[in-house]
Design an enzyme around this catalytic site. Structure first.
Site, PDB file in Angstrom:
ATOM      1  N   HIS A 172      21.822  -9.818 -54.471  1.00  0.00           N
ATOM      2  CA  HIS A 172      21.976 -11.219 -54.884  1.00  0.00           C
ATOM      3  C   HIS A 172      22.306 -11.322 -56.371  1.00  0.00           C
ATOM      4  O   HIS A 172      23.040 -12.214 -56.786  1.00  0.00           O
ATOM      5  CB  HIS A 172      20.695 -12.015 -54.612  1.00  0.00           C
ATOM      6  CG  HIS A 172      20.516 -12.405 -53.185  1.00  0.00           C
ATOM      7  ND1 HIS A 172      21.317 -13.329 -52.563  1.00  0.00           N
ATOM      8  CD2 HIS A 172      19.618 -11.995 -52.257  1.00  0.00           C
ATOM      9  CE1 HIS A 172      20.919 -13.472 -51.311  1.00  0.00           C
ATOM     10  NE2 HIS A 172      19.897 -12.674 -51.101  1.00  0.00           N
ATOM     11  N   HIS A 185      18.676  -5.327 -50.761  1.00  0.00           N
ATOM     12  CA  HIS A 185      19.111  -6.641 -50.290  1.00  0.00           C
ATOM     13  C   HIS A 185      18.921  -7.680 -51.396  1.00  0.00           C
ATOM     14  O   HIS A 185      19.837  -8.455 -51.698  1.00  0.00           O
ATOM     15  CB  HIS A 185      18.324  -7.049 -49.041  1.00  0.00           C
ATOM     16  CG  HIS A 185      18.620  -8.434 -48.572  1.00  0.00           C
ATOM     17  ND1 HIS A 185      19.459  -8.696 -47.520  1.00  0.00           N
ATOM     18  CD2 HIS A 185      18.201  -9.651 -49.022  1.00  0.00           C
ATOM     19  CE1 HIS A 185      19.544 -10.015 -47.342  1.00  0.00           C
ATOM     20  NE2 HIS A 185      18.778 -10.616 -48.243  1.00  0.00           N
ATOM     21  N   GLU A 186      17.740  -7.703 -52.005  1.00  0.00           N
ATOM     22  CA  GLU A 186      17.467  -8.679 -53.068  1.00  0.00           C
ATOM     23  C   GLU A 186      18.300  -8.380 -54.315  1.00  0.00           C
ATOM     24  O   GLU A 186      18.822  -9.295 -54.955  1.00  0.00           O
ATOM     25  CB  GLU A 186      15.975  -8.716 -53.397  1.00  0.00           C
ATOM     26  CG  GLU A 186      15.081  -9.112 -52.240  1.00  0.00           C
ATOM     27  CD  GLU A 186      15.470 -10.405 -51.550  1.00  0.00           C
ATOM     28  OE1 GLU A 186      16.031 -11.317 -52.205  1.00  0.00           O
ATOM     29  OE2 GLU A 186      15.222 -10.526 -50.337  1.00  0.00           O
ATOM     30  N   CYS A 229      18.940 -13.707 -44.065  1.00  0.00           N
ATOM     31  CA  CYS A 229      18.876 -14.147 -45.457  1.00  0.00           C
ATOM     32  C   CYS A 229      18.780 -15.661 -45.508  1.00  0.00           C
ATOM     33  O   CYS A 229      19.464 -16.353 -44.747  1.00  0.00           O
ATOM     34  CB  CYS A 229      20.134 -13.676 -46.195  1.00  0.00           C
ATOM     35  SG  CYS A 229      20.165 -14.089 -47.939  1.00  0.00           S
TER      36      CYS A 229
END
Length: 192
Positions: A143, A139-140, A97
């Site tokens: 955030h 994963h995104e 990341c």
């Protein structure tokens, strides 16, 4: 109006660990917001990433950009996305990341998901993603909720330095757990 790529916000910044605010849908088609989307694209290409989320650039709103997991050159913008898990069986990849420089982790995420949100033109978007695509999206998406991949590891031994991961062919077959040594690496950027 910012036209310069902001610095990446990294692990340890307390703001990165908080949930982001939804985007007002009336803002999507404004020049200011479209410029932010363009800067996301600049950041994605500049850093050689598979995805980049607004909080990583210091914009604490719910939007991100990802490469098409199907392998086309298309870029997929997600604004105010929502996710539903369709198959909880985990799919495992090594992740890196931009906000966690120098570290990689072996992370399992649900294998299949259904996602909905809005695209860069404020049009509804609905996708079903599996395997790599589901992994990348989650994963995104994390955030936007103030979650980084180290928060998702099943065991602290699943976190390694990028240098050590590059030497994984020297690891025992079962290190740090069975299957990890030969698992796919999520980040493709040579700078990572």
């Amino acid at each position: 109006m910012a036209t310069e790529l902001p610095e990446i916000v990294t692990l340890g910044n307390p703001r990165l660990a908080r949930p982001s605010e939804p985007v007002d849908l009336d803002r999507i088609e404004t020049l200011e917001f479209q410029n932010q989307l363009d800067l996301l694209h600049v950041g994605l290409e500049h850093h050689g990433a598979n995805g980049i989320a607004a909080p990583q650039l210091g914009w604490f709103q719910r939007f991100f950009l990802m490469r098409d997991p199907g392998g086309s050159s298309d870029l997929i913008y997600w604004i105010n996305p929502e996710v539903s898990i369709l198959d909880e069986e985990p799919v495992w990849y090594w992740e890196g990341c931009l906000s966690v420089p120098g570290l990689k982790a072996y992370v399992g995420r649900p294998r299949a998901i259904s996602v909905e949100g809005f695209d860069r033109n404020a049009k509804p978007a609905n996708w079903r993603l599996e395997d790599w695509g589901a992994h990348l999206f989650q994963h995104e998406f994390d955030h936007l909720d103030g979650i980084l991949f180290p928060d998702r590891v099943a065991d602290p031994r699943h976190v390694v330095t990028a240098t050590e991961l590059a030497r994984r062919d020297q690891w025992p077959d079962d290190w740090p757990c069975p299957g990890a040594r030969d698992a796919p690496i999520r980040v493709v950027s040579p700078a990572q």
